[in-house]
Design an enzyme around this catalytic site. Structure first.
Site, PDB file in Angstrom:
ATOM      1  CE  LYS B  97      35.945  -2.048 -12.186  1.00  0.00           C
ATOM      2  NZ  LYS B  97      36.736  -3.080 -12.048  1.00  0.00           N
ATOM      3  N   GLY B 158      41.261  -7.817  -4.543  1.00  0.00           N
ATOM      4  CA  GLY B 158      42.220  -8.814  -4.193  1.00  0.00           C
ATOM      5  C   GLY B 158      42.197  -9.464  -3.145  1.00  0.00           C
ATOM      6  CB  ALA B 184      36.634  -5.480  -5.705  1.00  0.00           C
ATOM      7  N   GLY B 185      36.603  -8.145  -4.062  1.00  0.00           N
ATOM      8  CA  GLY B 185      36.916  -8.781  -2.888  1.00  0.00           C
ATOM      9  C   GLY B 185      36.157 -10.193  -2.871  1.00  0.00           C
ATOM     10  CG  ASN B 206      41.117 -10.047 -11.911  1.00  0.00           C
ATOM     11  OD1 ASN B 206      41.357 -11.201 -12.318  1.00  0.00           O
ATOM     12  ND2 ASN B 206      41.693  -9.011 -12.498  1.00  0.00           N
ATOM     13  CB  THR B 207      41.987 -11.380  -7.337  1.00  0.00           C
ATOM     14  OG1 THR B 207      42.173 -10.318  -7.486  1.00  0.00           O
ATOM     15  CG2 THR B 207      43.278 -12.191  -6.521  1.00  0.00           C
TER      16      THR B 207
END
Lengths: 368, 261
Positions: B97, B158, B184-185, B206-207
């Protein structure tokens, strides 16, 4: 353009405001601001904001979790030389102090490195006193070449260098720079650094920019708490950090809040900085600059360090000794720069972090 | 027939990809990966320490997962390429990635450098999944450069703000013929579900999982939401704008008339 221009604009402003009245409503608004202005940062640092520490802590914790997760990066300092040409009244390495002076040979550096790396740590911060004669850039480079075999990230905390010298050390494997201004107030700085190369305020102030321009991946700044009004010093540290973040968006900018510790010599500091003050400084910096790396060293005692973990710090030193050759006492250790307060082993610090639900991050970079 | 996503010759059933940063511990991370039955996980090579004596994050990734190293920390194409090669040399898969970020404030990617890195690495045989700002021209260049998928951001890393870039990602879904994976996000399972409903091939989270009170529970919630969103898309969600057709064509009578004539 340099941060010096911004500093000059700030001269004489806001300081009285910081210690007196900021309306509670202004503090509350600053706590929740998406992109706080310098004025709002000042409000968070004001004496009035002390009544809002809990709400500030909640906000700071949420911001830190979002940007850094439940992780704390660990690093360890490695003192390789304590020869110094300066007369900083607050430092044990002061040239006027009659102490054991020592400089590690590359073989001794290797012994220390092997010991430190055996704890699992992969990030090292190399420190020297400020003596171009006794610890020249060529000597630092030699040590870095040894350390490369043991650590995946090498930072330096040495006297300010020219950009070309930073570039040369980056080529050898250095990726991070730590340099504290000690005190931003120029007149006080002049009084505290009367003799020696460190008396050049501007050369030191511009060092973080030179390092960033040379290609450092991370740059850490800060001032030594206890020399001047801490509110003013943190305000200027925050502005400096923001300036660096804006100017060098690809560099990881960090700040620390080192508090004066007992050391050789007589100076004990002009200003008392309490634990409450340290906490307020961390919270205000976090809310002002959510992505700022924030470190806390073993200058602080273990109980305070443990309590700071969930409040916004992102990096801690571990297994520290502030004397040259302290870990393996190869040929006898030199005198310490200051007394450390948290003497726990790396394993103990890691256990504490896990206990608190934080992942100790030992490796967060590698030479590429 | 099982609905699978094919990337780099691998067939993937679970369309929730998971990032491994920010967890409180490796065991917590492992439980989240197990609970969600994720098949693709991304690991920052900068965090991997294969030297003996310390915990290795890779030991906590369930067997069978595709480990996709990422180039976190790369500031330009050259650094991304070097990190990718280090990843391959350290014995992981060919998957990579690409993250090229020159902006530490918002962590927004540099699309131009990302295209350069993609081109070099695809030629070297990597299965390249580039993280990008959703932009059609850049996505087309990434396809030409040999990307195996494109990974547009929903909002900054994040930020947990959700799919703020939906309009732009929808264009990619319509126009780009390789998988579009929102990375993301995404702050809540409903965000992930939304992405799947409008036709994204997968999402990476992830976050929102790592810093939840119960990461394993949240990972499962995301996994279920992704499956539900995917099923809704395949079932012809009217608002999805693709793949939907009325059971009795509304203008069918016109054709009937023409037959009569």
């Amino acid at each position: 353009m340099s941060f010096y221009d911004i500093l000059r604009e700030q001269a004489g402003s806001r300081w009285s405001e910081l210690s007196s009245g900021v309306p509670a409503a202004a503090v509350e608004k600053a706590v929740l601001a998406e992109d706080p202005s310098p004025g709002q940062f000042a409000a968070l640092l004001s004496a009035g904001a002390e009544a809002h520490l809990e709400t500030m802590a909640i906000r700071a914790q949420a911001l830190t979790l979002k940007h850094f997760g439940r992780t704390i990066q660990l690093y360890t300092p490695l003192y390789i030389s304590n020869y110094c040409d300066n007369e900083c009244v607050y430092c044990g390495f002061n040239v006027a102090n009659i102490i054991d002076r020592k400089r590690l040979s590359p073989a001794e550096v290797e012994k220390e490195a092997a010991f430190l790396a055996s704890t699992g740590l992969r990030h090292v911060l190399v420190l020297t006193g400020e003596s171009r004669e006794m610890s020249p850039v060529s000597y630092i480079a030699e040590c870095v070449r040894v350390l490369r075999g043991y650590f995946s990230s090498i930072s330096i905390e040495v006297y300010p260098l020219a950009k070309e010298e930073y570039s040369a050390l980056i080529k050898e494997g250095v990726d991070g720079l730590t340099i504290y201004q000690e005190v931003y107030d120029e007149a006080l700085y002049a009084r505290l650094h009367g003799r020696g190369p460190k008396s050049d305020y501007r050369f030191r102030l511009d060092a973080p920019e030179r390092g960033a321009r040379a290609g450092m991946r991370s740059v850490n700044i800060g001032s030594l708490f206890g020399l001047d009004d801490w509110r003013k010093e943190v305000f200027l540290t925050g502005l400096h950090a923001r300036y660096l973040q804006n100017r060098f968006p690809d560099v990881d900018i960090g700040a620390a809040i080192p508090r004066m510790r007992p050391h050789e010599g007589l100076f004990t500091g002009a200003v008392t900085v309490t634990d409450t003050n340290i906490v307020q400084a961390i919270l205000a910096l976090r809310i002002f600059l959510p992505r700022l790396s924030l470190s806390v060293s073993t200058r602080e005692r273990s109980s305070l360090r443990d309590n700071l973990v969930p409040l916004g710090i992102t990096r801690m030193s571990a297994g520290s000794m502030t004397c040259v050759g302290g870990h393996t006492a190869a040929g006898g250790a030199g005198a310490p720069q200051f007394e450390i307060s948290d003497e726990r082993s790396v394993a103990d610090i890691m256990a504490m972090l896990k206990e608190k639900g934080y992942q100790p991050v030992l490796k967060d970079w590698m030479r590429i | 027939m099982t609905d699978t996503l094919e990337i780099g010759g691998r067939k993937i059933v679970n369309r929730l990809f998971i990032g491994t940063g920010k967890f409180a511990s490796y065991p917590v991370m492992r439980r989240a990966l197990e609970e969600s039955r994720a098949e693709v996980v991304t690991v920052a090579l900068r965090r991997v320490d294969s030297s003996s004596g310390t915990e290795n994050i890779l030991d906590y990734v369930p067997k069978g997962c595709i480990v996709m190293p990422n180039t976190s920390g790369a500031r330009n194409a050259d650094e991304a390429v070097r990190i990718a090669r280090l990843a391959r040399a350290s014995g992981s898969t060919e998957w990579i990635k690409i993250e090229v970020i020159q902006d530490n404030k918002y962590l927004l990617p540099d699309n131009l450098e990302t295209v350069k890195a993609t081109e070099i690495l695809a030629k070297e045989g990597f299965v390249v999944l580039p993280y990008m700002s959703p932009d059609l021209s850049m996505a087309r260049r990434l396809v030409d450069a040999g990307a195996a998928a494109v990974m547009p951001l929903g909002s900054p890393i994040g930020s947990n703000r959700g799919v703020k870039t939906r309009e732009l990602i929808e264009i990619l879904v319509r126009e780009i013929k390789i998988p579009v994976i929102v990375d993301a996000g995404l702050g809540a399972p409903s965000d992930a579900c939304e992405c799947m409903q409008f036709g994204c091939s997968a999402v990476l989270v992830n976050t929102a999982i790592a810093i939840a009170e119960d990461p394993a529970g949240m990972a499962k919630a995301f996994s279920d939401a992704v499956a539900a969103g995917r099923l809704a898309y395949r079932s012809g969600l009217p608002s999805a704008g693709t793949g939907a057709s009325a059971s009795s064509p509304l203008t069918g009578f016109l054709h009937e008339d023409s037959h009569r004539q």
